[in-house]
Design an enzyme around this catalytic site. Structure first.
Site, PDB file in Angstrom:
ATOM      1  N   GLY A  30      -2.081  17.923   2.983  1.00 29.84           N
ATOM      2  CA  GLY A  30      -1.937  19.652   3.101  1.00 29.84           C
ATOM      3  C   GLY A  30      -3.011  20.451   3.586  1.00 29.84           C
ATOM      4  N   GLY A  31      -2.618  21.506   4.081  1.00 29.78           N
ATOM      5  CA  GLY A  31      -3.657  22.553   4.807  1.00 29.78           C
ATOM      6  C   GLY A  31      -4.457  21.849   5.904  1.00 29.78           C
ATOM      7  CB  VAL A  32      -5.247  19.023   7.857  1.00 33.32           C
ATOM      8  CG1 VAL A  32      -5.783  18.228   6.646  1.00 33.32           C
ATOM      9  CG2 VAL A  32      -3.728  18.397   8.101  1.00 33.32           C
ATOM     10  N   GLY A  33      -3.551  21.645   9.153  1.00 36.79           N
ATOM     11  CA  GLY A  33      -3.032  22.225  10.146  1.00 36.79           C
ATOM     12  C   GLY A  33      -1.715  21.628  10.988  1.00 36.79           C
ATOM     13  CB  THR A  35       2.558  24.722   9.902  1.00 40.76           C
ATOM     14  OG1 THR A  35       3.082  24.173   9.037  1.00 40.76           O
ATOM     15  CG2 THR A  35       3.477  26.010  10.614  1.00 40.76           C
ATOM     16  CG  ASP A  58       6.207  22.105   3.702  1.00 39.75           C
ATOM     17  OD1 ASP A  58       6.623  21.922   2.570  1.00 39.75           O
ATOM     18  OD2 ASP A  58       5.071  21.748   4.183  1.00 39.75           O
ATOM     19  CD  GLU A 229     -13.318  18.712   4.597  1.00 39.46           C
ATOM     20  OE1 GLU A 229     -12.943  18.490   3.522  1.00 39.46           O
ATOM     21  OE2 GLU A 229     -13.432  19.703   5.071  1.00 39.46           O
ATOM     22  CG  ASN A 256      -7.189  22.232  12.863  1.00 40.89           C
ATOM     23  OD1 ASN A 256      -7.772  22.862  14.075  1.00 40.89           O
ATOM     24  ND2 ASN A 256      -6.328  22.734  12.085  1.00 40.89           N
ATOM     25  CB  CYS A 268     -22.553  26.806  10.813  1.00 36.22           C
ATOM     26  SG  CYS A 268     -21.295  28.231  10.417  1.00 36.22           S
TER      27      CYS A 268
HETATM   28  N1  LIG Z   1      -8.276  25.570  13.749  1.00 31.43           N
HETATM   29  C1  LIG Z   1      -8.531  26.591  13.044  1.00 31.43           C
HETATM   30  N2  LIG Z   1      -9.069  27.738  12.929  1.00 31.43           N
HETATM   31  C2  LIG Z   1      -8.642  28.713  11.913  1.00 31.43           C
HETATM   32  N3  LIG Z   1      -7.704  28.705  11.247  1.00 31.43           N
HETATM   33  C3  LIG Z   1      -6.930  27.461  11.070  1.00 31.43           C
HETATM   34  C4  LIG Z   1      -7.082  26.561  12.001  1.00 31.43           C
HETATM   35  N4  LIG Z   1      -6.094  25.763  11.961  1.00 31.43           N
HETATM   36  C5  LIG Z   1      -5.385  26.056  10.768  1.00 31.43           C
HETATM   37  N5  LIG Z   1      -5.540  27.314  10.568  1.00 31.43           N
HETATM   38  C6  LIG Z   1      -5.287  28.168   9.507  1.00 31.43           C
HETATM   39  O1  LIG Z   1      -5.154  27.479   8.260  1.00 31.43           O
HETATM   40  C7  LIG Z   1      -4.128  27.692   7.430  1.00 31.43           C
HETATM   41  C8  LIG Z   1      -3.480  26.465   7.207  1.00 31.43           C
HETATM   42  O2  LIG Z   1      -3.048  25.747   8.543  1.00 31.43           O
HETATM   43  P1  LIG Z   1      -1.587  25.206   8.601  1.00 31.43           P
HETATM   44  O3  LIG Z   1      -0.495  25.908   8.129  1.00 31.43           O
HETATM   45  O4  LIG Z   1      -1.437  25.002  10.058  1.00 31.43           O
HETATM   46  O5  LIG Z   1      -1.753  23.741   7.889  1.00 31.43           O
HETATM   47  P2  LIG Z   1      -0.434  22.852   7.313  1.00 31.43           P
HETATM   48  O6  LIG Z   1      -1.174  21.510   7.284  1.00 31.43           O
HETATM   49  O7  LIG Z   1       0.628  23.129   7.746  1.00 31.43           O
HETATM   50  O8  LIG Z   1      -0.699  23.211   5.764  1.00 31.43           O
HETATM   51  P3  LIG Z   1       0.488  22.817   4.678  1.00 31.43           P
HETATM   52  O9  LIG Z   1       0.276  21.453   4.308  1.00 31.43           O
HETATM   53  O10 LIG Z   1       0.416  24.106   3.574  1.00 31.43           O
HETATM   54  O11 LIG Z   1       2.059  23.096   5.305  1.00 31.43           O
HETATM   55  C9  LIG Z   1      -3.376  28.603   8.133  1.00 31.43           C
HETATM   56  O12 LIG Z   1      -3.519  29.920   7.662  1.00 31.43           O
HETATM   57  C10 LIG Z   1      -3.650  28.567   9.589  1.00 31.43           C
HETATM   58  O13 LIG Z   1      -3.546  29.717  10.193  1.00 31.43           O
HETATM   59 MG   LIG Z   2       2.484  23.493   6.919  1.00 30.88          MG
HETATM   60 ZN   LIG Z   3     -22.442  30.073   9.816  1.00 32.56          ZN
END
Ligand SMILES: Nc1ncnc2c1ncn2[C@@H]1O[C@H](COP(=O)(O)OP(=O)(O)OP(=O)(O)O)[C@@H](O)[C@H]1O
Ligand SMILES: [Mg+2]
Ligand SMILES: [Zn+2]
Length: 331
Positions: A30-33, A35, A58, A229, A256, A268
């Site tokens: 979840g949330g790694v990017g 989408t 999803d 991570e 990502n 950072c």
């Molecule tokens: N490299 C990045 N830099 C900055 N923001 C990012 C980056 N990748 C993703 N995000 C942001 O982080 C959030 C989560 O990304 P994303 O929705 O693609 O993850 P996901 O794996 O699809 O999440 P979920 O499991 O909830 O479907 C979004 O708001 C997206 O815009």
């Molecule tokens: Mg998603």
């Molecule tokens: Zn910083």
């Protein structure tokens, strides 16, 4: 070939260049990017393929959020594109079940009848979605999947289906007496055994076709997305092992949200150090994969313009000395 002949370029160009590729799954924690990656991948594919369909499986449906455009369960062109469409399907079994399952006046809930057999309702629902998608004839389909567990279940449905189907067939024989008794009392509204059997056979045929295609690396590949991570790297390794067991091809890994400090900043620098450990592990583990590394940007990647810019990072190696600035980033 000797080892030196292999060159795993750190981009997704291998996917763009593979003409036969039809199904691309993007998955991970979840949330790694997921989408963001699947939208970006679809945008890059649209440059080289005749037509691209992006599907979200999803339940949280974030394609609409990412593109800032409302999508539905039917394919719809993404604003600003002529050959990129998106749709969001409800993965709940009831949502896509064949007509006869819940749309008959018999008062018999066939959905409930089959729901006793694990996986079969989901399988039939998936079969319906795949039937629809196949009939639409897109050059390539990208699946933005739900977090790992659900995706694996979806991909293992074909084998589940085989087991369940045998059970159902024997159950159906036991029930056929009951059915004909009902029919004689209640009349023609009850779906006949023939209708039910042909519906089941139909779903089974689609699932079998899909199964063969998903196991064919010329047609199907899975792109895991992770962040550097512990939990994510651990889960990615498990995911890749599961996919290998299911005979599903993996050529790429997307890493990502990598932190590239722009100044000497305590936070950072600390995160960079922590990430370095996992980036090294990823390099070691996935030596024969295309590993694409993406930077953590200052702003969320939302809207077509941001996604278009971000998508270029999938085909070029990111250069931290030339940071990418998104249009929605405040200076
Ligand atoms: N490299 C990045 N830099 C900055 N923001 C990012 C980056 N990748 C993703 N995000 C942001 O982080 C959030 C989560 O990304 P994303 O929705 O693609 O993850 P996901 O794996 O699809 O999440 P979920 O499991 O909830 O479907 C979004 O708001 C997206 O815009
Ligand atoms: Mg998603
Ligand atoms: Zn910083």
């Amino acid at each position: 070939m000797s080892e030196g002949d292999f060159d795993y370029e750190p981009t997704i160009k291998n996917l763009l260049e593979k003409d036969t590729l039809k199904w691309i799954f993007v998955g991970g924690k979840g949330g790694v990017g997921k989408t963001t990656t699947s939208c970006s991948l679809a945008i890059q594919l649209a440059k080289v393929k005749k037509s691209v369909l992006l599907i979200s499986t999803d339940p949280a449906h974030n394609l609409s959020d990412a593109f800032g455009q409302k999508f539905s369960k039917h394919p719809q062109l993404v604003n600003g594109f002529t050959n990129l469409s998106a749709m969001e399907i409800d993965p709940k079994p009831e949502a896509n079940a064949p007509e006869v399952m819940n749309n008959n006046n018999s008062g018999l809930n066939l959905q409930e009848l089959v729901s006793g057999i694990p996986g079969i309702d989901e399988a039939m629902s998936f079969a319906e979605v795949m039937k629809l998608v196949k009939s639409l004839e897109f050059s390539v389909v990208v699946f933005d999947t739900a977090p790992t567990g659900h995706t694996l279940r979806l991909l293992s449905i074909p084998s589940l289906m085989d087991k369940s189907f045998g059970k159902l067939m024997s159950m159906q024989q036991n029930f056929s007496g009951v059915f004909s008794a009902f029919s004689s009392v209640m009349g023609p509204d009850i779906p006949s055994m023939d209708t039910i059997e042909s519906t089941l056979n139909n779903s089974k045929k689609t699932i079998e076709e899909v199964n063969v295609q998903f196991k064919n690396p010329d047609l199907t590949t899975f792109v895991p997305v992770c962040i550097p991570e512990f939990l994510s790297v651990y889960e990615t390794e498990r995911l890749i092992q599961e996919l290998t067991k299911l005979d599903i091809d993996v050529q790429n890994v997307i890493v990502n949200q990598i932190v590239y400090p722009e100044q000497d900043c305590g936070l950072c620098n600390a995160r960079k150090k922590m990430q370095k450990k996992y980036l090294d592990q990823i390099d070691d583990l996935y030596i024969d994969f295309h590993i694409t590394k993406l930077p953590l940007l200052k702003a969320e990647v939302r809207g077509v313009d941001s996604l278009k810019l971000f998508s270029q990072l999938l085909v070029t190696q990111y250069d931290p000395t030339h940071p990418l600035t998104l249009p929605n980033e405040s200076k």
